[in-house]
Design a protein around this motif. Structure first.
Motif, PDB file in Angstrom:
ATOM      1  N   CYS A  98       0.823  -1.207   0.000  1.00  0.00           N
ATOM      2  CA  CYS A  98       0.000   0.000   0.000  1.00  0.00           C
ATOM      3  C   CYS A  98       0.858   1.258   0.000  1.00  0.00           C
ATOM      4  CB  CYS A  98      -0.922   0.028   1.223  1.00  0.00           C
ATOM      5  SG  CYS A  98      -2.296  -1.149   1.136  1.00  0.00           S
ATOM      6  N   VAL A  99       0.221   2.346  -0.460  1.00  0.00           N
ATOM      7  CA  VAL A  99       0.794   3.691  -0.395  1.00  0.00           C
ATOM      8  C   VAL A  99      -0.211   4.569   0.347  1.00  0.00           C
ATOM      9  CG1 VAL A  99       1.632   5.678  -1.698  1.00  0.00           C
ATOM     10  CG2 VAL A  99       1.980   3.361  -2.601  1.00  0.00           C
ATOM     11  N   TRP A 100       0.282   5.347   1.302  1.00  0.00           N
ATOM     12  CA  TRP A 100      -0.566   6.259   2.061  1.00  0.00           C
ATOM     13  C   TRP A 100      -0.147   7.703   1.806  1.00  0.00           C
ATOM     14  CZ3 TRP A 100       1.595   1.815   3.822  1.00  0.00           C
ATOM     15  CH2 TRP A 100       0.742   0.807   4.294  1.00  0.00           C
ATOM     16  N   VAL A 101      -1.059   8.618   2.092  1.00  0.00           N
ATOM     17  CA  VAL A 101      -0.747  10.033   2.043  1.00  0.00           C
ATOM     18  C   VAL A 101      -0.888  10.605   3.449  1.00  0.00           C
ATOM     19  CG1 VAL A 101      -3.134  10.616   1.394  1.00  0.00           C
ATOM     20  CG2 VAL A 101      -1.286  12.259   0.986  1.00  0.00           C
ATOM     21  N   MET A 102       0.113  11.384   3.876  1.00  0.00           N
ATOM     22  CA  MET A 102       0.057  12.111   5.136  1.00  0.00           C
ATOM     23  C   MET A 102      -0.050  13.586   4.768  1.00  0.00           C
ATOM     24  SD  MET A 102       2.858  12.368   8.293  1.00  0.00           S
ATOM     25  CE  MET A 102       3.040  10.597   8.457  1.00  0.00           C
ATOM     26  N   ARG A 103      -1.239  14.138   4.905  1.00  0.00           N
ATOM     27  CA  ARG A 103      -1.478  15.507   4.465  1.00  0.00           C
ATOM     28  C   ARG A 103      -0.758  16.509   5.369  1.00  0.00           C
ATOM     29  NH1 ARG A 103      -5.876  15.366   0.824  1.00  0.00           N
ATOM     30  NH2 ARG A 103      -7.174  13.484   1.026  1.00  0.00           N
ATOM     31  N   ALA A 104      -0.451  17.650   4.822  1.00  0.00           N
ATOM     32  CA  ALA A 104       0.238  18.689   5.582  1.00  0.00           C
ATOM     33  C   ALA A 104      -0.700  19.310   6.607  1.00  0.00           C
ATOM     34  CB  ALA A 104       0.768  19.755   4.638  1.00  0.00           C
ATOM     35  N   GLY A 105      -0.105  19.656   7.747  1.00  0.00           N
ATOM     36  CA  GLY A 105      -0.864  20.334   8.786  1.00  0.00           C
ATOM     37  C   GLY A 105      -0.753  21.846   8.673  1.00  0.00           C
ATOM     38  N   ALA A 106      -1.256  22.542   9.690  1.00  0.00           N
ATOM     39  CA  ALA A 106      -1.270  24.006   9.662  1.00  0.00           C
ATOM     40  C   ALA A 106       0.131  24.591   9.635  1.00  0.00           C
ATOM     41  CB  ALA A 106      -2.034  24.530  10.879  1.00  0.00           C
ATOM     42  N   ASN A 107       1.117  23.853  10.170  1.00  0.00           N
ATOM     43  CA  ASN A 107       2.494  24.356  10.182  1.00  0.00           C
ATOM     44  C   ASN A 107       3.260  24.013   8.908  1.00  0.00           C
ATOM     45  OD1 ASN A 107       2.817  21.623  10.500  1.00  0.00           O
ATOM     46  ND2 ASN A 107       4.038  21.745  12.374  1.00  0.00           N
ATOM     47  N   GLY A 108       2.590  23.397   7.957  1.00  0.00           N
ATOM     48  CA  GLY A 108       3.222  23.050   6.691  1.00  0.00           C
ATOM     49  C   GLY A 108       3.902  21.697   6.683  1.00  0.00           C
ATOM     50  N   LEU A 109       4.094  21.096   7.854  1.00  0.00           N
ATOM     51  CA  LEU A 109       4.719  19.775   7.941  1.00  0.00           C
ATOM     52  C   LEU A 109       3.655  18.683   7.825  1.00  0.00           C
ATOM     53  CD1 LEU A 109       7.204  20.336  10.910  1.00  0.00           C
ATOM     54  CD2 LEU A 109       7.757  20.213   8.476  1.00  0.00           C
ATOM     55  N   PRO A 110       4.028  17.502   7.343  1.00  0.00           N
ATOM     56  CA  PRO A 110       3.085  16.388   7.320  1.00  0.00           C
ATOM     57  C   PRO A 110       2.518  16.127   8.709  1.00  0.00           C
ATOM     58  CG  PRO A 110       5.031  15.858   6.028  1.00  0.00           C
ATOM     59  CD  PRO A 110       5.340  17.143   6.739  1.00  0.00           C
ATOM     60  N   ASP A 111       1.221  15.850   8.771  1.00  0.00           N
ATOM     61  CA  ASP A 111       0.512  15.690  10.033  1.00  0.00           C
ATOM     62  C   ASP A 111       0.162  14.210  10.231  1.00  0.00           C
ATOM     63  OD1 ASP A 111      -1.164  15.687  12.206  1.00  0.00           O
ATOM     64  OD2 ASP A 111      -2.456  17.297  11.484  1.00  0.00           O
ATOM     65  N   PRO A 112       0.771  13.528  11.216  1.00  0.00           N
ATOM     66  CA  PRO A 112       0.488  12.100  11.427  1.00  0.00           C
ATOM     67  C   PRO A 112      -0.957  11.796  11.763  1.00  0.00           C
ATOM     68  CG  PRO A 112       2.523  12.741  12.543  1.00  0.00           C
ATOM     69  CD  PRO A 112       1.863  14.005  12.097  1.00  0.00           C
ATOM     70  N   THR A 113      -1.741  12.805  12.139  1.00  0.00           N
ATOM     71  CA  THR A 113      -3.160  12.563  12.414  1.00  0.00           C
ATOM     72  C   THR A 113      -3.997  12.637  11.141  1.00  0.00           C
ATOM     73  OG1 THR A 113      -3.727  14.902  12.836  1.00  0.00           O
ATOM     74  CG2 THR A 113      -2.851  13.622  14.689  1.00  0.00           C
ATOM     75  N   ARG A 114      -3.353  12.909  10.011  1.00  0.00           N
ATOM     76  CA  ARG A 114      -4.089  13.062   8.750  1.00  0.00           C
ATOM     77  C   ARG A 114      -3.559  12.074   7.700  1.00  0.00           C
ATOM     78  NH1 ARG A 114      -4.316  18.950   6.608  1.00  0.00           N
ATOM     79  NH2 ARG A 114      -6.187  18.098   5.591  1.00  0.00           N
ATOM     80  N   ILE A 115      -3.505  10.802   8.067  1.00  0.00           N
ATOM     81  CA  ILE A 115      -3.034   9.755   7.162  1.00  0.00           C
ATOM     82  C   ILE A 115      -4.237   9.039   6.553  1.00  0.00           C
ATOM     83  CG2 ILE A 115      -1.719   7.614   6.975  1.00  0.00           C
ATOM     84  CD1 ILE A 115       0.007   8.552   9.276  1.00  0.00           C
ATOM     85  N   GLU A 116      -4.184   8.843   5.235  1.00  0.00           N
ATOM     86  CA  GLU A 116      -5.244   8.147   4.515  1.00  0.00           C
ATOM     87  C   GLU A 116      -4.617   7.212   3.478  1.00  0.00           C
ATOM     88  OE1 GLU A 116      -7.531  11.145   2.637  1.00  0.00           O
ATOM     89  OE2 GLU A 116      -8.051  12.186   4.499  1.00  0.00           O
ATOM     90  N   PRO A 117      -5.308   6.130   3.121  1.00  0.00           N
ATOM     91  CA  PRO A 117      -4.798   5.288   2.033  1.00  0.00           C
ATOM     92  C   PRO A 117      -4.847   6.050   0.711  1.00  0.00           C
ATOM     93  CG  PRO A 117      -7.011   4.604   2.650  1.00  0.00           C
ATOM     94  CD  PRO A 117      -6.575   5.627   3.670  1.00  0.00           C
TER      95      PRO A 117
END
Length: 749
Positions: A406-425
């Protein structure tokens, strides 16, 4: 993703090239860019549009464009590359100034011992020494090739930049090489240590790790070998620094460490190169666009996969990520219990860097992601950069796991860094992803080693993308005269409301000048095998091509393949020599020669009866018989032996047999009862029973002191087998008991 078969099952299939992807978010497309690759491991896009792809066996291929179907072999490095288990040609990158600076850089497992010459072992490891017993010791190599931009072929001799990375065991070899925004060349590699049990240099110490000479086994507490090579920058002054488990930053012309590196003032050439260490296998890493940050996927042991962040690869700070003393954020009991000084000083002194994100093997990476759990190997890291993806993907981090597929995406958070709470397949059902990267148009590309494909994930969203050509033939073979009806109606374009035009090469002369119909017909009057070509073109002029084979005047049937030896009844032990033999017959060609046969030995590592992932161990090309040595691995696991035969028309047949190991149940007890004992990677209260593969090499530890009978403190006095407090043992063929003895502490302990 490898799927476990029923014990003893033999299957026969027709070889094909399956789609590498099964599911995507709405609006995205997953298209084939390059197929038919032999275990592809790495890809690099050149500024002039060329595409460089490495194959594990040691070939570097060049495609002139993304639509080129006839690659050039840029370099054949097979004589010096060891293609065995996870070893091979694993990294490639292109000089940023290419073709003005016509350089391509490669990283591979060098088939030579430290200070020796290639080839040493070939693409195997005989017993003795045994791949996972004493190990066939090799090194890693990083080299620069000079490529003729006109032909795509490497010229002159290989310019070696670094040869190091002592590797005793057949995994955790060399990995990523890439250029940073500062113009330096970066490379990463694994620890080359034992992956079945804790390893501090107690199995021969062939890498000459301190405090003893090569060939002298190391023991706690002062052992600094095996997996502890990753902590070598912390060794006492004057001891050699290893590049195992590090990321280095070097001059791309000389291989020397860059000025400003953390250990630039050291007298040790390796220390000068290191910018980060303490990683088990930073197989893939990438720079976050617009920064000097490195984000590395570190392959874990049996519990945790890590994504590690190096905030500034150009500063004088060397991050230590703690392996093997830590995995994820917890300590590793198999090393902690051994009371190794290298770990104990890290536990008490602190200062190691924790992962930016980690995920636990038994758990989903993201809720309801539909991906398998258990076996895990983080195998790709890439950032969104200039894509046509929706805005919610801006600055996102993509990461892949080859075991979970699988490949997942970790979307950027408000600080511009990837946010571990925003992971989706993002892409699921991939056939062994081993690299992610962004390419032309900012799209995400990935290599699927299992299907031999480079694939592209696009979001049409208003820009023109290449169509995908699909051709069918009915019939695909028969006696002459043979009339065949073709169809290109399965072709597609990722852009809506696009009309495709068709151009066919029906006579196989390489020219698409025989028909423009979507369903043409052609009659073949002479016996021949023809690769019929189809080119489809969209409204914007972009094209896609494919071929379908027609065999006129010949049956076109697939060979019938049989594995005569071994049979599914075999139960192998570690180190056992297993002979194999097979035959193949074809309706047209009759019995096929050895040159038509290819064998693949694969280890299926299972975390449950329904969740397994594959490790390709060894290939045997062009032989009808031979032998292999049964490997060492933790249980549950089994072997798949596959034989593929190809006839004179290119038709193939395949058969696979599952080979299960001989196992033994061993009991672990303590006196007094209830002591916490560590066997391999698991710590639990005695007594307990574990299943092992007969002949496997395992580590046991008895932590001391412990609170046992009547709540009193007890100290370890000895094992029933006479081994040290932490030691290795070979699993016997018959059941046995291992008892750890403790006595009441008479004084402080």
């Amino acid at each position: 993703m490898a799927v476990c078969l029923v014990a003893g099952l033999v299957t026969t299939t027709v070889s094909s090239t399956p789609s590498a992807a099964a599911a995507l978010p709405s609006g995205f497309t997953d298209s084939l860019v390059v197929g038919g690759l032999d275990s592809p491991t790495n890809v690099a896009f050149a500024p002039d549009g060329r595409v460089f792809i490495t194959e594990k066996r040691g070939l570097l291929k060049t495609y002139d464009t993304l639509t080129d179907t006839s690659p050039t072999v840029t370099a054949d490095l097979q004589p010096q590359v060891q293609d065995f288990w996870d070893r091979g040609l694993l990294g490639v990158t292109v000089d940023p100034a290419y073709p003005t600076r016509p350089y391509v850089y490669v990283a591979y497992t060098h088939d030579a011992e430290p200070g020796g010459a290639a080839p040493r072992w070939g693409d195997e490891c005989p017993t003795p020494p045994g791949a996972t017993e004493d190990g066939c010791v090799v090194t890693g190599r990083l080299s620069r090739l000079t490529v003729n931009p006109a032909t795509g072929v490497a010229t002159g001799s290989e310019h070696v930049l670094v040869t190091d990375w002592c590797q005793q065991f057949p995994s955790h070899s060399i990995g990523t090489i890439t250029f940073g925004p500062d113009g330096a060349l970066y490379a990463g590699a694994g620890d080359g240590a034992n992956f079945n049990s804790a390893d501090w240099g107690q199995q021969g110490n062939p890498c000459a790790d301190p405090p003893s000479a090569a060939g002298v086994n190391l023991s706690p507490p002062n052992a600094r070998g095996g997996a502890l090579r990753t902590q070598s920058p912390r060794r006492p002054a004057g001891e050699p620094v290893s590049l195992d488990g590090t990321i280095i930053r070097i001059n791309p012309d000389t291989g020397a460490g860059m000025a400003g590196n953390p250990f630039a003032g050291s007298a040790d050439a390796n220390a000068k190169r290191v910018i980060a260490y303490g990683m088990r296998n930073p197989f893939r890493f990438a720079f976050r666009p617009g920064t000097n940050e490195i984000w590395a996927g570190d392959v874990g042991w049996v519990r945790w996969e890590e994504i590690n962040r190096i905030p500034n690869a150009t500063d004088a700070v060397a991050e230590n990520f703690g392996w093997p003393c830590y995995e994820g954020t917890p300590t590793v009991s198999a090393y902690d219990d051994a009371n190794l000084t290298a770990c104990e000083s890290l536990y008490t002194g602190g200062g190691h860097a924790v992962p930016y994100h980690s995920y636990f093997h038994p758990d989903p990476v993201a809720p309801n992601d539909g991906c398998p759990t258990g076996g895990s190997s983080i195998s790709g890291v890439a950032f969104e950069s200039g894509s046509g993806y929706p805005d919610t993907y801006r600055r996102a981090l993509f990461f892949a796991d080859s075991s979970r597929g699988c490949v997942w995406v970790m979307r950027a958070g408000a600080n511009g860094l990837p946010d571990p709470t925003r992971i989706e397949p993002f892409v699921t059902g991939v056939n062994v992803p081993v690299q992610l990267l962004t390419g032309p148009g900012g799209d995400l590309f990935y290599l699927a080693l299992g299907s031999g494909q480079l694939r592209r994930v696009s979001y049409p969203g208003g820009r023109n993308l290449e169509p995908t050509a699909v051709a069918t033939a009915n019939p695909t073979g028969g006696p002459v005269p043979l009339t065949v009806e073709f169809s290109g109606l399965g072709s597609s374009d990722p852009n809506p409301d696009t009309t495709l035009t068709y151009a066919w090469d029906l006579d196989g002369d390489g020219q698409y000048d025989d028909s423009t119909a979507d369903r043409p017909q052609w009659t073949y009057t002479t016996p021949q095998a023809v690769d019929v070509g189809l080119k489809v073109t969209d409204d914007g002029g972009l094209t896609g091509t494919t071929t379908v084979r027609v065999t006129a005047g010949v049956p076109g049937e697939n060979p019938v393949v049989t594995i005569a030896d071994p049979t599914a009844a075999l139960r192998w032990s570690v180190g056992q020599t297993v002979p194999f033999a097979g035959t193949a017959t074809d309706a047209q060609d009759g019995p096929l020669p050895a040159s038509a046969m290819d064998w693949q030995l694969t280890l299926q590592h299972c975390t449950s009866s329904t969740s397994c992932h594959a490790h390709n161990l060894q290939s045997f090309r062009g032989v009808e018989s031979g032998s292999f040595v049964a490997p060492d691995h933790e249980y549950p696991s089994f072997l798949d032996l596959r034989l593929t035969a190809t006839d004179s028309d290119g038709n193939t047949g395949t058969t696979t047999i599952r080979l299960d190991p001989a196992t033994v149940n061993l009991e672990f007890t303590s006196y007094p009862p209830g002591a916490q004992l560590t066997v391999g990677t698991v710590t639990q209260a005695a007594p307990f029973t574990r299943t092992f593969i007969a002949g496997s090499n395992n580590t046991i530890s008895a932590p001391s002191p412990q609170t046992l009978a009547q709540g009193l403190r007890h100290q370890f006095t000895g094992w029933s087998d006479g081994g040290e407090q932490s030691h290795n043992f070979i699993a016997p063929a018959a059941p046995a008991t291992y008892r750890a003895n403790y006595q009441l502490c008479l004084y402080n302990c």
